[in-house]
Scaffold this motif. Structure first.
Motif, PDB file in Angstrom:
ATOM      1  N   ILE A  77      49.972  45.445  73.035  1.00  0.00           N
ATOM      2  CA  ILE A  77      48.751  45.763  72.250  1.00  0.00           C
ATOM      3  C   ILE A  77      48.986  46.477  71.039  1.00  0.00           C
ATOM      4  N   PHE A  78      49.569  47.777  71.404  1.00  0.00           N
ATOM      5  CA  PHE A  78      49.874  48.866  70.412  1.00  0.00           C
ATOM      6  C   PHE A  78      50.887  48.379  69.509  1.00  0.00           C
ATOM      7  N   GLY A  79      52.120  47.542  69.780  1.00  0.00           N
ATOM      8  CA  GLY A  79      52.867  47.029  68.887  1.00  0.00           C
ATOM      9  C   GLY A  79      52.160  46.170  67.813  1.00  0.00           C
ATOM     10  N   TYR A 167      49.325  38.882  50.714  1.00  0.00           N
ATOM     11  CA  TYR A 167      49.751  39.912  51.779  1.00  0.00           C
ATOM     12  C   TYR A 167      48.608  40.381  52.389  1.00  0.00           C
ATOM     13  N   LYS A 168      47.831  40.685  51.704  1.00  0.00           N
ATOM     14  CA  LYS A 168      46.365  41.238  52.335  1.00  0.00           C
ATOM     15  C   LYS A 168      45.720  40.253  53.516  1.00  0.00           C
ATOM     16  N   LEU A 169      45.870  38.898  53.064  1.00  0.00           N
ATOM     17  CA  LEU A 169      45.380  37.841  53.931  1.00  0.00           C
ATOM     18  C   LEU A 169      46.114  37.662  55.242  1.00  0.00           C
ATOM     19  N   SER A 170      47.383  38.253  55.297  1.00  0.00           N
ATOM     20  CA  SER A 170      48.146  38.214  56.452  1.00  0.00           C
ATOM     21  C   SER A 170      47.495  38.981  57.562  1.00  0.00           C
ATOM     22  N   ILE A 171      46.627  39.800  57.522  1.00  0.00           N
ATOM     23  CA  ILE A 171      46.024  40.467  58.551  1.00  0.00           C
ATOM     24  C   ILE A 171      45.239  39.839  59.660  1.00  0.00           C
ATOM     25  N   ILE A 172      44.778  38.462  58.976  1.00  0.00           N
ATOM     26  CA  ILE A 172      43.874  37.441  59.919  1.00  0.00           C
ATOM     27  C   ILE A 172      44.619  37.201  60.830  1.00  0.00           C
ATOM     28  N   PRO A 173      45.789  36.411  60.943  1.00  0.00           N
ATOM     29  CA  PRO A 173      46.573  35.912  62.192  1.00  0.00           C
ATOM     30  C   PRO A 173      47.048  37.000  63.007  1.00  0.00           C
ATOM     31  N   GLY A 174      47.303  38.110  62.440  1.00  0.00           N
ATOM     32  CA  GLY A 174      47.755  39.397  63.126  1.00  0.00           C
ATOM     33  C   GLY A 174      46.583  39.735  64.087  1.00  0.00           C
ATOM     34  N   LEU A 175      45.523  39.745  63.489  1.00  0.00           N
ATOM     35  CA  LEU A 175      44.201  40.263  64.493  1.00  0.00           C
ATOM     36  C   LEU A 175      44.135  39.170  65.510  1.00  0.00           C
ATOM     37  N   LEU A 176      44.162  38.001  65.363  1.00  0.00           N
ATOM     38  CA  LEU A 176      43.965  36.849  66.312  1.00  0.00           C
ATOM     39  C   LEU A 176      45.085  37.233  67.522  1.00  0.00           C
ATOM     40  N   ALA A 177      46.228  37.593  67.147  1.00  0.00           N
ATOM     41  CA  ALA A 177      47.195  37.894  67.997  1.00  0.00           C
ATOM     42  C   ALA A 177      47.007  38.902  68.963  1.00  0.00           C
ATOM     43  N   THR A 178      46.541  39.982  68.439  1.00  0.00           N
ATOM     44  CA  THR A 178      46.025  41.186  68.991  1.00  0.00           C
ATOM     45  C   THR A 178      44.813  40.973  69.946  1.00  0.00           C
ATOM     46  N   ILE A 179      43.880  40.197  69.611  1.00  0.00           N
ATOM     47  CA  ILE A 179      42.878  39.773  70.381  1.00  0.00           C
ATOM     48  C   ILE A 179      43.107  39.098  71.660  1.00  0.00           C
ATOM     49  N   LEU A 180      44.168  37.792  71.705  1.00  0.00           N
ATOM     50  CA  LEU A 180      44.753  37.331  72.774  1.00  0.00           C
ATOM     51  C   LEU A 180      45.619  38.239  73.694  1.00  0.00           C
ATOM     52  N   LEU A 181      46.008  39.260  73.549  1.00  0.00           N
ATOM     53  CA  LEU A 181      46.818  40.178  74.243  1.00  0.00           C
ATOM     54  C   LEU A 181      45.854  40.774  75.282  1.00  0.00           C
ATOM     55  N   PHE A 182      44.777  41.028  75.062  1.00  0.00           N
ATOM     56  CA  PHE A 182      43.769  41.906  75.750  1.00  0.00           C
ATOM     57  C   PHE A 182      43.326  40.965  77.034  1.00  0.00           C
ATOM     58  N   TYR A 183      43.707  39.353  77.095  1.00  0.00           N
ATOM     59  CA  TYR A 183      43.469  38.821  78.151  1.00  0.00           C
ATOM     60  C   TYR A 183      44.691  38.648  79.311  1.00  0.00           C
ATOM     61  N   ILE A 184      45.561  39.435  78.875  1.00  0.00           N
ATOM     62  CA  ILE A 184      46.920  39.426  79.743  1.00  0.00           C
ATOM     63  C   ILE A 184      46.502  40.251  81.127  1.00  0.00           C
ATOM     64  N   GLU A 185      46.930  39.313  82.060  1.00  0.00           N
ATOM     65  CA  GLU A 185      46.632  40.032  83.358  1.00  0.00           C
ATOM     66  C   GLU A 185      47.832  40.704  84.095  1.00  0.00           C
ATOM     67  N   PRO A 186      47.646  41.846  84.766  1.00  0.00           N
ATOM     68  CA  PRO A 186      48.909  42.534  85.218  1.00  0.00           C
ATOM     69  C   PRO A 186      49.597  41.880  86.415  1.00  0.00           C
ATOM     70  N   ILE A 187      50.893  41.744  86.358  1.00  0.00           N
ATOM     71  CA  ILE A 187      51.656  41.091  87.619  1.00  0.00           C
ATOM     72  C   ILE A 187      52.405  42.206  88.273  1.00  0.00           C
ATOM     73  N   PRO A 188      52.162  42.101  89.583  1.00  0.00           N
ATOM     74  CA  PRO A 188      52.877  43.044  90.483  1.00  0.00           C
ATOM     75  C   PRO A 188      54.329  42.927  90.608  1.00  0.00           C
ATOM     76  N   PHE A 189      55.111  43.890  90.817  1.00  0.00           N
ATOM     77  CA  PHE A 189      56.443  43.702  90.861  1.00  0.00           C
ATOM     78  C   PHE A 189      56.747  43.451  92.207  1.00  0.00           C
ATOM     79  N   THR A 190      57.605  42.382  92.674  1.00  0.00           N
ATOM     80  CA  THR A 190      58.025  42.225  93.888  1.00  0.00           C
ATOM     81  C   THR A 190      59.291  42.872  94.602  1.00  0.00           C
ATOM     82  N   GLU A 191      59.909  43.236  93.337  1.00  0.00           N
ATOM     83  CA  GLU A 191      61.197  43.885  93.727  1.00  0.00           C
ATOM     84  C   GLU A 191      60.925  45.548  93.638  1.00  0.00           C
TER      85      GLU A 191
END
Length: 389
Positions: A77-79, A167-191
């Motif tokens: 999300i930060f990136g 170039y200014k309009l390129s912010i729109i798809p960047g915003l959509l990508a960021t919104i998607l990432l908020f729906y990531i669910e943490p995955i526990p490490f089995t190793e």
């Protein structure tokens, strides 16, 4: 939907939007810099080289950090937010120094998210499905690239020379990508998790063949030209500005199709044969872009480059993932990306030097032609045991 599948689809979707916003800008950026702002060929090569090196250096740092803290979601999300902010800022640059700073910052933001995205994608897969997941990510990325290039082409057709607005309009798809990432669910490490500090034993315990993969990654990247410079080759031929973003579609369409074809085959590949297949197409691309005087030859060279990218990038990424444990995979990708960054640095420096020395972008592909030919000879001569994963 189980969390692993949901996360995989989110990475595919975010990759699509990241690529779309990138190509809205990058498909015309170096043309804009050279022919509107008057930046020299040597400066363009150097700007690209240092900017890409900063991106891959950042990928290394972010890859190590996620192995320490195990927080992929926060880093992604930060990136993504940083990338979303950086792209529209290209509308305001005016000289070599400001271009260098912003280009480096923009590539740095990609480095923050791209390495963790690859590592996170692979830990959400069963070992036998890693190659398939990598290939489908390439498909989503190239579909986004084609969409971004087409958007830029259509926009410039109706609004010629309005680069800044695009170039200014390129912010729109960047915003959509960021919104998607908020729906990531943490995955526990089995190793077993590593302690909260970086341990050099993680690198020392990597299998020896992994270091050979790193060498190959450097060499094939040094032999690969920057896609940004292909547009200059078409521009020299006389192609109109609105056509230039379409060059990326010519490049990305075979990349997308080959990636889709390889999706269920990368996990059972013959590494040496597949690598040679890709390198032959890279050498063909370099030869055609170096020597061709016809539009058909330039298009053929661009198609060959797309076939190479889909083949070689897919097998190298799959090999790196399969050779490492999940809990240190971020570190493995970190080293891989910094090696690739050094390869791109070498390639872009060569491109800028030869193009400037001969005052034509045609000669920008001379150094890569020699390297790709030598690399084919090397892979042919080495026995198969060097390519076992």
């Amino acid at each position: 939907m189980n969390p692993q599948r949901k996360n995989t689809l989110i990475i595919y979707g975010a990759s699509y939007f990241w690529s779309l916003t990138t190509l809205m800008v990058m498909s015309t950026l170096t043309i804009y810099h050279e022919h509107v702002l008057g930046i020299s060929k040597m400066h363009l090569g150097s700007i690209q080289a240092y900017a890409v090196l900063s991106m891959y250096g950042t990928k290394m740092i972010s890859g190590i950090l996620i192995d320490i803290f195990k927080n992929y979601k926060m880093v992604l999300i930060f990136g993504s937010i940083l990338s979303m902010i950086a792209r529209p800022m290209f509308a305001f640059v005016s000289g070599p120094f400001s271009i260098f700073l912003l280009r480096s910052f923009e590539r740095l933001t990609k480095g923050v998210r791209a390495g963790p995205a690859d590592a996170f994608l692979t830990i959400n897969q069963q070992q036998e499905n890693i190659g398939q997941a990598v290939a489908y990510k390439q498909v989503s990325y190239t579909l986004g690239a084609m969409s971004g290039a087409l958007t830029a082409s259509v926009f410039l057709y109706f609004y010629p020379d309005h680069f800044a607005m695009l170039y200014k309009l390129s912010i729109i798809p960047g915003l959509l990508a960021t919104i998607l990432l908020f729906y990531i669910e943490p995955i526990p490490f089995t190793e077993k998790k590593s302690t909260n500090r970086f341990q050099w034993e993680q690198i020392k315990n990597f299998p020896g063949v992994l270091y050979f993969m790193y060498f190959l990654a450097f060499a094939v990247t040094a032999a690969r030209f920057g896609e940004n410079f292909v547009g200059h080759r078409f521009y020299e031929y006389g192609a109109p500005t609105p056509f230039l973003p379409l060059v990326y579609i010519i490049y990305d369409l075979p990349w997308c199709l080959i990636s889709f074809f390889l999706a269920k085959r990368l996990d059972q590949h013959d590494f040496k044969k597949t690598l040679l297949f890709g390198l032959v197409f890279l050498f063909s691309a370099n030869i055609l872009l170096l020597s061709s005087n016809h539009l058909i030859g330039l298009i053929a060279g661009t198609i060959c480059a797309g076939v190479y990218a889909a083949t070689v990038q897919g097998i190298l990424t799959t090999a790196i993932a399969k050779m490492t444990q999940k809990d240190v995979r971020g570190t493995a990708f970190a080293i891989y990306y910094v090696v690739v960054g050094l390869g791109f640095f070498t390639s872009f420096k060569l491109t800028g030097y030869f193009a400037h020395a001969f005052n034509t972008w045609r000669m920008g592909f001379f150094g890569q032609t020699i390297i790709s030919f030598l690399l084919i000879l090397l892979v042919l001569l080495l026995p198969k045991r060097f390519f076992k994963d």
